[in-house]
Design an enzyme around this catalytic site. Sequence first.
Site, PDB file in Angstrom:
ATOM      1  N   ASP A   1       2.403   1.970   3.301  1.00 17.21           N
ATOM      2  CA  ASP A   1       3.303   0.981   3.921  1.00 17.21           C
ATOM      3  C   ASP A   1       4.732   1.437   3.649  1.00 17.21           C
ATOM      4  OD1 ASP A   1       1.050  -0.641   4.264  1.00 17.21           O
ATOM      5  OD2 ASP A   1       1.471  -1.826   2.473  1.00 17.21           O
TER       6      ASP A   1
ATOM      7  N   HIS B   1       0.876  -1.179   0.000  1.00 21.17           N
ATOM      8  CA  HIS B   1       0.000   0.000   0.000  1.00 21.17           C
ATOM      9  C   HIS B   1       0.915   1.231   0.000  1.00 21.17           C
ATOM     10  CE1 HIS B   1      -2.392  -2.960   2.333  1.00 21.17           C
ATOM     11  NE2 HIS B   1      -3.467  -2.375   1.872  1.00 21.17           N
TER      12      HIS B   1
END
Length: 437
Positions: free
Chosen positions: A105, A102
């Site tokens: 992240d 993501h």
Amino acid sequence: MPEYFPEVSEPIQYAGPKSNKALAFKHYNPKKKILGKTMAEHLKFSVCYWHTFMSTGSDPFGPGTMLRTYNEPEDPMEQAKATMDAAFEFFSKLGVGYWCFHDHDIAPEGETLAESNRNIDAMVKLAKKHQRATGVKLLWGTSNLFSNRRFMAGAATNPSPEVYAYAASKVKKAIEVTKELGGAGYVFWGGREGYDTLLNTDMERELDHLGRFLGQAVEYKEKIGFKGQFYIEPKPKEPTKHQYDFDAAACHAFLQKYDLVDHFKLNIESNHATLAAHTFIHELEYAAANDMLGSVDANRGDLLIGWDTDQFPTDIRECTLAMYIILRAGGFKTGGLNFDAKVRRQSIDTVDLFHAHIGAMDAFARGLENAAKLLSSKKLEKFIQKRYAGWDKGLGAKIESGAMDFEALESYTLEHGEPKVQSGRQEMLENILNEYL
Ligand code: XUL
Ligand code: CO
């Protein structure tokens, strides 16, 4: 560069089923050919960034338990860089070909969208360098549209158009960087696209907004020439009480309603299937039957726990049946097996990350070998073919071709009387399956 996983000095090797070595593959032999492709080509294993490197074991009752040296730098960007160095060291030592992430992240969210995007750009530069150096590829990228408080009432389905706009901006950026990193796909998981209570929800409007949002994403993808595959990842609930992407069938119906079905495939997650009161196999089969099978988030739940426990897959029977459906559907094209799974809160050492992935890769390697044998035997195929043989000729063929209306069917039944019935032979088929495990 510091070494973050010193307990594994060499890349994990295939040592064969008789080996006693814990840090070795017993079944996953990446170069071994099965039905014309190598195991690595069939299975396309991917490590997920969020659980493996970002989660440290926190749960609703307590904070993280896992101390990681790459989390030591206090500056968020320095921490993000150390984490990415660690991630690529891990991918290389484990010997996986793919990763997934993501946006936030890999890069910390900034005070503003512009700052967030700058952070993402810096990290994408580093990711590109590591991808080139290691040969590890991006299976798919995605955007986190569920953690920040602005998304508490959803992203595309938020009652506020400003949140819709923010979400669109984040997805725009995430698609751009997925393209930049050569990603084979992009996932939409509707983290809070659903409701907590219908008392405050205009469902019709929210569904229309979600349809529009995904349509706009398709337009932008085409505009910038991103060739990767878009996926929707079904999940019935958690974090919201009800999520609109409930299961494969609900996603399929939704995509058809909004004329998006040609632009998406499904990313089926095992533990999401069981939360929807389906089996993993059911969801794969439904997707395959509708030409919607794209990629897999491989994990498992716990029979006695009612939430998404995201455990590593270890059940050989399930891996065999999953690979059976995937092989029968022609194998992965853009997708692969992404381990959307996390080690348990007490598995605090970095070596536990290796044990977890090695076990899951071996489980799917066994699943692949079993499935290939079962498929080659044609035992289940032949049984099913025979069971439906009535449709290949005579009455069945006429019905399928549209030649029999209700009146003709009534005349046939009046003339021929009671139909002949046959045993489903479930127990015999279960015994056959067990012979292959
Ligand atoms: C959440 C989940 C996500 C998606 C990507 O249950 O599975 O991690 O895979 O957003
Ligand atoms: Co997932």
